[in-house]
Design a protein around this motif. Sequence first.
Motif, mmCIF file in Angstrom:
data_model
loop_
_atom_site.group_PDB
_atom_site.id
_atom_site.type_symbol
_atom_site.label_atom_id
_atom_site.label_comp_id
_atom_site.label_asym_id
_atom_site.label_seq_id
_atom_site.Cartn_x
_atom_site.Cartn_y
_atom_site.Cartn_z
ATOM 1 N N ARG A 148 -36.328 59.642 25.277
ATOM 2 C CA ARG A 148 -35.905 58.883 24.421
ATOM 3 C C ARG A 148 -35.100 59.850 23.614
ATOM 4 O O ARG A 148 -35.493 61.197 23.261
ATOM 5 N N VAL A 149 -33.805 59.594 23.259
ATOM 6 C CA VAL A 149 -32.589 60.313 22.605
ATOM 7 C C VAL A 149 -32.073 59.744 21.230
ATOM 8 O O VAL A 149 -32.252 58.569 21.145
ATOM 9 N N ASP A 150 -31.638 60.636 20.609
ATOM 10 C CA ASP A 150 -30.744 60.330 19.591
ATOM 11 C C ASP A 150 -29.120 60.145 19.860
ATOM 12 O O ASP A 150 -28.958 60.048 21.241
ATOM 13 N N GLN A 151 -28.341 59.828 19.151
ATOM 14 C CA GLN A 151 -26.974 59.459 19.433
ATOM 15 C C GLN A 151 -26.098 60.833 20.096
ATOM 16 O O GLN A 151 -25.311 60.522 20.459
ATOM 17 N N ASP A 152 -26.705 61.966 19.641
ATOM 18 C CA ASP A 152 -26.317 63.207 20.454
ATOM 19 C C ASP A 152 -26.837 63.732 21.540
ATOM 20 O O ASP A 152 -26.670 64.570 22.358
ATOM 21 N N LEU A 153 -27.755 62.645 22.131
ATOM 22 C CA LEU A 153 -28.382 62.910 23.371
ATOM 23 C C LEU A 153 -29.498 63.770 23.357
ATOM 24 O O LEU A 153 -30.013 64.240 24.323
ATOM 25 N N GLN A 154 -30.152 64.368 22.200
ATOM 26 C CA GLN A 154 -31.110 65.113 21.923
ATOM 27 C C GLN A 154 -32.495 64.355 22.004
ATOM 28 O O GLN A 154 -32.700 63.478 21.236
ATOM 29 N N THR A 155 -33.333 64.891 22.600
ATOM 30 C CA THR A 155 -34.545 64.302 22.864
ATOM 31 C C THR A 155 -35.448 64.661 21.308
ATOM 32 O O THR A 155 -35.016 65.271 20.464
ATOM 33 N N GLY A 156 -36.752 64.391 21.427
ATOM 34 C CA GLY A 156 -37.484 64.448 20.326
ATOM 35 C C GLY A 156 -37.773 65.973 20.278
ATOM 36 O O GLY A 156 -38.618 66.424 19.168
ATOM 37 N N VAL A 157 -37.696 66.754 21.138
ATOM 38 C CA VAL A 157 -37.997 68.222 20.973
ATOM 39 C C VAL A 157 -36.765 68.892 20.726
ATOM 40 O O VAL A 157 -35.443 68.830 21.609
ATOM 41 N N PRO A 158 -36.515 69.592 19.511
ATOM 42 C CA PRO A 158 -35.222 70.320 19.233
ATOM 43 C C PRO A 158 -34.833 71.089 20.300
ATOM 44 O O PRO A 158 -35.391 71.969 20.830
ATOM 45 N N GLY A 159 -33.530 70.793 20.565
ATOM 46 C CA GLY A 159 -32.775 71.869 21.446
ATOM 47 C C GLY A 159 -32.856 71.312 22.854
ATOM 48 O O GLY A 159 -32.195 72.219 23.680
ATOM 49 N N ILE A 160 -33.446 70.283 23.491
ATOM 50 C CA ILE A 160 -33.646 69.628 24.666
ATOM 51 C C ILE A 160 -32.847 68.500 24.806
ATOM 52 O O ILE A 160 -33.077 67.521 23.776
ATOM 53 N N PHE A 161 -31.832 68.385 25.318
ATOM 54 C CA PHE A 161 -31.062 67.259 25.426
ATOM 55 C C PHE A 161 -30.924 66.834 27.013
ATOM 56 O O PHE A 161 -31.419 67.345 27.775
ATOM 57 N N SER A 162 -30.621 65.586 27.108
ATOM 58 C CA SER A 162 -31.067 64.773 28.433
ATOM 59 C C SER A 162 -29.649 63.950 28.600
ATOM 60 O O SER A 162 -28.935 63.410 27.802
ATOM 61 N N CYS A 163 -29.199 63.719 29.887
ATOM 62 C CA CYS A 163 -28.141 63.028 30.183
ATOM 63 C C CYS A 163 -28.185 62.613 31.688
ATOM 64 O O CYS A 163 -28.576 63.124 32.572
ATOM 65 N N GLY A 164 -27.211 61.673 32.049
ATOM 66 C CA GLY A 164 -27.103 61.245 33.458
ATOM 67 C C GLY A 164 -28.184 60.413 33.956
ATOM 68 O O GLY A 164 -28.777 59.659 33.330
ATOM 69 N N ASN A 165 -28.396 60.360 35.259
ATOM 70 C CA ASN A 165 -29.510 59.447 35.663
ATOM 71 C C ASN A 165 -30.755 59.855 35.490
ATOM 72 O O ASN A 165 -31.938 58.937 35.697
ATOM 73 N N VAL A 166 -31.093 61.129 35.117
ATOM 74 C CA VAL A 166 -32.385 61.371 34.415
ATOM 75 C C VAL A 166 -32.857 60.801 33.099
ATOM 76 O O VAL A 166 -34.060 60.744 32.594
ATOM 77 N N LEU A 167 -31.827 60.319 32.530
ATOM 78 C CA LEU A 167 -31.818 59.775 31.114
ATOM 79 C C LEU A 167 -31.959 58.195 31.402
ATOM 80 O O LEU A 167 -33.007 57.547 31.030
ATOM 81 N N HIS A 168 -31.099 57.652 32.051
ATOM 82 C CA HIS A 168 -31.139 56.163 32.527
ATOM 83 C C HIS A 168 -30.175 55.912 33.741
ATOM 84 O O HIS A 168 -28.928 56.559 33.673
ATOM 85 N N VAL A 169 -30.757 54.929 34.654
ATOM 86 C CA VAL A 169 -29.711 55.286 35.925
ATOM 87 C C VAL A 169 -28.426 54.331 35.782
ATOM 88 O O VAL A 169 -28.409 53.311 35.015
ATOM 89 N N HIS A 170 -27.467 55.140 35.841
ATOM 90 C CA HIS A 170 -25.977 54.485 35.743
ATOM 91 C C HIS A 170 -25.369 53.846 36.981
ATOM 92 O O HIS A 170 -26.153 53.875 38.076
ATOM 93 N N ASP A 171 -24.303 53.042 36.532
ATOM 94 C CA ASP A 171 -23.685 52.403 37.665
ATOM 95 C C ASP A 171 -22.482 53.117 38.529
ATOM 96 O O ASP A 171 -22.301 53.082 39.545
ATOM 97 N N LEU A 172 -21.998 54.131 37.502
ATOM 98 C CA LEU A 172 -20.720 54.774 37.802
ATOM 99 C C LEU A 172 -20.825 56.314 37.753
ATOM 100 O O LEU A 172 -21.386 56.605 36.538
ATOM 101 N N ALA A 173 -20.294 57.121 38.554
ATOM 102 C CA ALA A 173 -20.573 58.651 38.351
ATOM 103 C C ALA A 173 -19.541 58.950 37.056
ATOM 104 O O ALA A 173 -19.878 60.009 36.542
ATOM 105 N N ASP A 174 -18.359 58.085 37.026
ATOM 106 C CA ASP A 174 -17.761 58.424 35.797
ATOM 107 C C ASP A 174 -18.354 58.279 34.616
ATOM 108 O O ASP A 174 -18.141 59.219 33.649
ATOM 109 N N ASN A 175 -18.986 57.256 34.471
ATOM 110 C CA ASN A 175 -20.164 57.149 33.373
ATOM 111 C C ASN A 175 -21.008 58.315 33.108
ATOM 112 O O ASN A 175 -21.280 58.634 32.016
ATOM 113 N N VAL A 176 -21.542 58.775 34.083
ATOM 114 C CA VAL A 176 -22.417 60.051 34.216
ATOM 115 C C VAL A 176 -21.682 61.128 33.501
ATOM 116 O O VAL A 176 -22.210 61.908 32.762
#
Length: 460
Positions: free
Chosen positions: A310-338
Motif C-alpha cells: 500500500r503506497v501513497d502518491q509518491d509511492l512511499q509505503t506505510g514504513v517511512p523511507g521505504i518506496f515500492s515500484c514496478g511489478n513488485v507493487l502491481h503487475v504492469h502491462d508494459l515495461a515503459d509503464n514500469v
Amino acid sequence: MGEIRTRDFDVAVIGGGPAGMGAALAAHEAGASTVIIERNEHLGGILRQCIHPGFGLTHFKEELTGPEYAQRFIDKVSESGIETMLGSMALAIDGGKGNERRAGGDAGIPADDVCAEREAPAADGHTVTVMTETGMVEISCRSVVLAMGCRERTRSEIKIPGSRPAGVFTAGLAQRYINIENLRPGHRVVILGSGDIGLIMARRCALEGLEVEGVYELMPYANGLHRNVKNCLEDFGIPLHLSTTVTRVIGRDRVEAVEVSRVDADLSPIPGTERIIPCDALLLSVGLIPENEIAQAAGVELDPRTRGARVDQDLQTGVPGIFSCGNVLHVHDLADNVTAEAERAGKAAALRALAGRGTTGSPAEDATTRRVDIAVRASGLAGYVVPSRITRMGSTKLFFRVKRPVEQARLVISSGGEVIFAGKPRGFKPSIMESAPLTAKILERTGGELTLSIEPIEEL
C-alpha cells in the motif's frame, strides 16, 4: 564468523531490472548517492530473455526488443557511476523486525501523529542486510526502493490434479530455456493461460518448430493484450480455447497428455466435456505474484488485491523511507509503464533522503504544501487502485485495472456518496492498466475517503 562490512548510501534500490534501474537513475539525477542490489550476475531482470519487439514505444519513441531496452538503461547506469552489487541477495531490511515495530509502534498513537510520523524525514534511515559473494554487507541508507519484480504462479499453486511427470513448466522458465539456454522444452506443447507471456511463448514455440496444440484459458476472455492475441495466435493459426482449463496431467516419467474440460459460469469443470490432448510439455501462464517477502518482514502493509505494498502518491509505503515500484507493487502491462513509475519512486526516495541529511533545496515539498490523509479504494468493476492513500494536496494519477472486460462503462470518482467526477462511456479490459488524473480541485472536494469505481452502463 567474519566481520560484517558496512556501506553508506542515500538510496538503496533492491532489484536491477527495468524498475530498479529506472529508480536508481532518477535518484542519482536528483543528487542522491545510490546503489543497486541485484541477485543475478547481470542487470536487466526478465528483459534479458524477452527477445520479442514491443518495448520502448513510449519511453524511447521507437520499437525495441527486451534486451535492447534493458541495455539502454544498463549503459546509462554504467555511465552514471551508480554502484551496482551483482550476485548479491538482499536478506532483510532493518533486520526483518518491521512487524514487531508495527505491532508495538502505532498502537495508541493518534491518527494525525501516525500520519506525521510517516511523512517526517528519516534521520536514521534503514539498514539493508546483503549476502554477497565475499560475505555479508550492511547497507545504511536513508531511503529504500523495492523493485524486486514478481514470480510466476506454479502448478502447485493452482492445484492441477494428476501425476507429477517432467515436462510441466511455467511459461517464463520455458522462455528462458529457449532464448537464453538454447534448450527445447518439448516437441508438442499445450499452453494453459492466455496472459501475455503465454501468448508470446505460443508464437516463440511455433517459430522454433514446436507443435503448439493450443492455448487454453479458464476465463471467457483472453487475459493478454489484444495485439498479442492477434500477432501471436491468429497470425500463426494457433487456436485459443476460452472457458476451458486443464483438469489433469497424464504421464509417468514425462508428460504424455493433458485432460482439458469446459468450465461453467462459476469456473467449475463441466462433467462430460473432458478431452485428452496428447503432448509432451505443458506451459503455465497463470498469473504473477509480487516478490514481497522482504517487504512484509520489514513491516510493509500489503494490499490483498494486488499483493503489493500500500503506497501513497509518491509511492512511499506505510514504513517511512521505504518506496515500492514496478511489478513488485502491481503487475504492469508494459515495461515503459514500469520505467515511468520507477522514475517517480526513485526521485521521491532521493528527495526524502536528501531532506533527511539537510541538503539545501532537496525537500520534496515546500512549507506551503498542505497535508491530507485520504484513503483511496476501488469499487464496482475496478479490481484495485494505486495509490491507496493521498497524503498531500497536488495533482497525481490513480492507476487501476478492471476485473473483467466491459464494452460500455463509466469511470466514477466519488467521496462520501457524492460523485466528484464521471468520465465518458467507453470500454475497459483487464489486460490494460488504466490511469485517471486526480487534480487538486478534485481533492479539495474530497473528505477522508475517495472511491474509484467502474460502473457498467446498462443497454436500453
